[in-house]
Scaffold this motif. Structure first.
Motif, mmCIF file in Angstrom:
data_model
loop_
_atom_site.group_PDB
_atom_site.id
_atom_site.type_symbol
_atom_site.label_atom_id
_atom_site.label_comp_id
_atom_site.label_asym_id
_atom_site.label_seq_id
_atom_site.Cartn_x
_atom_site.Cartn_y
_atom_site.Cartn_z
ATOM 1 N N ASP A 86 51.996 52.849 8.857
ATOM 2 C CA ASP A 86 51.347 52.546 7.457
ATOM 3 C C ASP A 86 50.034 51.778 7.831
ATOM 4 N N SER A 87 49.842 52.175 9.194
ATOM 5 C CA SER A 87 48.391 51.590 9.728
ATOM 6 C C SER A 87 46.921 51.607 8.648
ATOM 7 N N ILE A 88 46.435 50.632 8.424
ATOM 8 C CA ILE A 88 45.101 50.674 7.987
ATOM 9 C C ILE A 88 44.044 50.357 8.984
ATOM 10 N N PHE A 89 43.166 51.041 9.428
ATOM 11 C CA PHE A 89 42.353 50.658 10.423
ATOM 12 C C PHE A 89 40.795 50.376 10.068
ATOM 13 N N ALA A 90 40.492 49.141 10.766
ATOM 14 C CA ALA A 90 39.092 48.570 10.163
ATOM 15 C C ALA A 90 38.216 48.567 11.618
ATOM 16 N N TYR A 91 36.884 49.001 11.340
ATOM 17 C CA TYR A 91 36.206 48.963 12.637
ATOM 18 C C TYR A 91 34.771 48.671 12.117
ATOM 19 N N SER A 92 33.947 47.960 13.034
ATOM 20 C CA SER A 92 32.530 47.588 12.692
ATOM 21 C C SER A 92 31.789 48.822 12.435
ATOM 22 N N ALA A 93 30.646 48.706 11.780
ATOM 23 C CA ALA A 93 29.930 50.114 11.695
ATOM 24 C C ALA A 93 28.915 50.062 12.774
ATOM 25 N N ILE A 94 28.991 49.187 13.855
ATOM 26 C CA ILE A 94 28.244 49.555 14.866
ATOM 27 C C ILE A 94 29.100 49.981 16.382
ATOM 28 N N GLU A 95 30.283 50.252 16.046
ATOM 29 C CA GLU A 95 31.242 50.610 17.072
ATOM 30 C C GLU A 95 30.589 51.885 17.854
ATOM 31 N N HIS A 96 31.131 52.018 19.112
ATOM 32 C CA HIS A 96 30.637 53.306 20.045
ATOM 33 C C HIS A 96 31.787 54.543 18.984
ATOM 34 N N VAL A 116 33.490 48.075 8.497
ATOM 35 C CA VAL A 116 33.230 46.780 8.179
ATOM 36 C C VAL A 116 31.628 46.688 8.534
ATOM 37 N N SER A 117 30.874 46.382 7.508
ATOM 38 C CA SER A 117 29.398 46.241 7.715
ATOM 39 C C SER A 117 28.969 45.115 8.581
ATOM 40 N N VAL A 118 27.921 45.304 8.857
ATOM 41 C CA VAL A 118 27.031 44.105 9.741
ATOM 42 C C VAL A 118 25.871 43.504 9.123
ATOM 43 N N ASP A 119 25.469 42.421 9.501
ATOM 44 C CA ASP A 119 24.036 41.932 8.897
ATOM 45 C C ASP A 119 22.830 42.503 9.723
ATOM 46 N N GLN A 120 21.871 41.781 9.321
ATOM 47 C CA GLN A 120 20.514 42.376 9.979
ATOM 48 C C GLN A 120 20.256 42.299 11.504
ATOM 49 N N ASN A 121 20.938 40.934 11.980
ATOM 50 C CA ASN A 121 21.304 40.814 13.424
ATOM 51 C C ASN A 121 22.257 41.710 13.933
ATOM 52 N N GLY A 122 23.073 42.348 13.312
ATOM 53 C CA GLY A 122 24.405 43.311 13.990
ATOM 54 C C GLY A 122 25.493 42.539 14.258
ATOM 55 N N LEU A 123 25.567 41.275 13.523
ATOM 56 C CA LEU A 123 26.825 40.613 13.647
ATOM 57 C C LEU A 123 27.588 41.214 12.486
ATOM 58 N N VAL A 124 28.960 41.383 12.764
ATOM 59 C CA VAL A 124 29.881 41.365 11.851
ATOM 60 C C VAL A 124 29.750 40.616 10.386
ATOM 61 N N ASN A 125 29.752 41.136 9.285
ATOM 62 C CA ASN A 125 29.533 40.293 8.085
ATOM 63 C C ASN A 125 30.943 39.642 7.577
ATOM 64 N N MET A 126 30.897 38.412 7.973
ATOM 65 C CA MET A 126 32.333 37.774 7.870
ATOM 66 C C MET A 126 32.535 37.664 6.432
ATOM 67 N N GLU A 127 31.671 37.719 5.571
ATOM 68 C CA GLU A 127 31.922 37.609 4.058
ATOM 69 C C GLU A 127 32.542 38.837 3.598
#
Ligand SMILES: Cc1ncc(COP(=O)(O)O)c(C=O)c1O
Length: 379
Positions: A86-96, A116-127
């Motif tokens: 029943d896995s639900i996979f999350a990954y950031s939008a900048i992954e390889h 998961v989105s990132v901000d303009q600096n490329g950091l994962v959007n914690m919000e």
């Protein structure tokens, strides 16, 4: 030729090669054989495993040798999918792509996934992690440092979130190892990927570092090597080389911090004066990576011009840069498509000198001026 594409791959260090050579010839042997050759090969692999484990502060029993960072990432993702239906996979939008593609493939098999989105600096959007998710992921993968921008994630925040939400957490540390400190225990992740050819070791060997408490079903099945997690006769010489390269990783990280970071600052000072945009420069980045673009100048054209002048650099995503599409990392950061099309990457190695960077700047200035003039004439 001056090589400034070390995030794509590095040259094998002579000491690494020296350590590997006997294992191609007189010390050959299948580590599973019960004679002297086999036993020696087995011992050598276990010694290399200790070196790799030491480099990332893990226990040797947590190291699974694979053939590439790509394979390690596929192993953890597919292994989790098989282990937890029943896995639900999350990954950031900048992954390889070796993270995003296997997850996309699982989606076709009915698994859920969240980018998961990132901000303009490329950091994962914690919000967006905290409030914006439709489902609660059971697995999350966020790379420690990005291969294109060099942006370093705030892993402690991400791991804190993952643990709070009881999600298994993986980090792709392929670009981080040997440039910054990578500490499996301190990171408190469940799994971590590293690859030999990014740290002056041979190509074709890597590792998945994995906490024995999680249930990873083998992706490659067969003779049961690597405690059944990765069957197939081990790449003996490659693993020996990887072990030796790992011994050098901590020393290299010091060189990057003390010698290469000032070269990056020098280069970027000149880039700013030339009107370039340096991506991710408002946040902490790897000390060797500068990803930048000149407005209205095509990246591939500039790369080709620099190659002719003796400088090897990369455009867009170097690990898969046979496409002319703008970098998905830059698009995820909200960079305009036209500017992203101009992106080129300099990734320095430990041996690069200030003289070489100065030479690069001179040539870059003249090539940018020449190409801009050509573009103006064509307009
Ligand atoms: C961040 C990252 N992850 C994974 C990989 C894939 O590693 P490998 O080339 O060992 O398959 C790369 C390759 O460039 C990378 O930069």
């Amino acid at each position: 030729m001056i090589y400034l594409d070390n995030n794509a791959t590095t040259a094998i260090h002579p000491e690494v090669l020296k350590e590997m050579m006997p294992f191609f010839t007189e010390q050959h042997g299948n580590p599973t054989s019960n004679h002297r050759f086999g036993r020696r090969a087995h011992t050598a692999i276990e010694e290399a495993r200790e070196k790799v484990a030491y480099a990332v502060n893990a226990h040797p029993s947590q190291i699974v040798f694979t053939a590439s960072g790509t394979e390690s990432n596929n192993t953890i993702i597919n292994g989790i999918a098989e282990g937890y239906s029943d896995s639900i996979f999350a990954y950031s939008a900048i992954e390889h792509p070796c993270i995003s593609k296997p997850i996309e493939a699982l989606k076709k098999r009915g698994f859920s996934s969240i980018e998961v989105s990132v901000d303009q600096n490329g950091l994962v959007n914690m919000e967006s992690l905290n409030d914006g998710l439709s489902d609660k992921p059971t697995f999350i993968s966020v790379m420690m440092a990005n291969n294109e921008t060099g942006v370093i994630q705030n892993m402690s925040e991400i791991v804190h979130w993952a643990k709070k939400n009881k999600a298994i957490v993986h980090t792709d540390a392929v670009q981080a190892l040997g440039k910054i400190n990578v500490d499996f225990e301190a990171l408190n992740v469940d799994a971590l990927t590293i690859s030999s050819h990014k740290i002056y070791g041979p190509q074709g060997v890597a590792a998945l570092v994995v906490n024995n408490k999680i249930d990873v079903v083998p992706f490659i099945k067969g003779g049961g090597q690597e405690k059944g997690l990765r069957s197939g006769t081990e790449n003996l010489a490659g693993i020996i080389g990887f072990g030796k390269a790992c011994e050098r990783a901590a020393g290299n990280a010091v060189i990057f911090r003390e010698k290469i970071k000032p070269l990056q600052a020098h280069l970027e000072k000149h880039l700013a004066s030339m009107g370039a945009v340096v991506f991710g420069d408002q946040t902490e980045r790897l000390p060797n990576t500068s990803f930048f673009a000149f407005p209205r100048l095509d990246g591939v054209t500039l790369l080709t011009a620099l190659d002719k002048k003796g400088f090897a650099i990369a455009s867009g995503s170097a690990c898969s840069s046979n496409s002319n599409e703008p970098s998905h990392v830059l698009l995820a950061m909200g960079i305009d498509k036209d500017l992203a099309q101009g992106a080129i990457r300099v990734s320095m190695g430990v041996d690069v000198t200030m003289e070489q960077i100065k030479e690069f700047i001179v040539v870059l200035k003249s090539e940018v001026a020449r190409l801009k003039q050509l573009a103006a004439m064509a307009a």
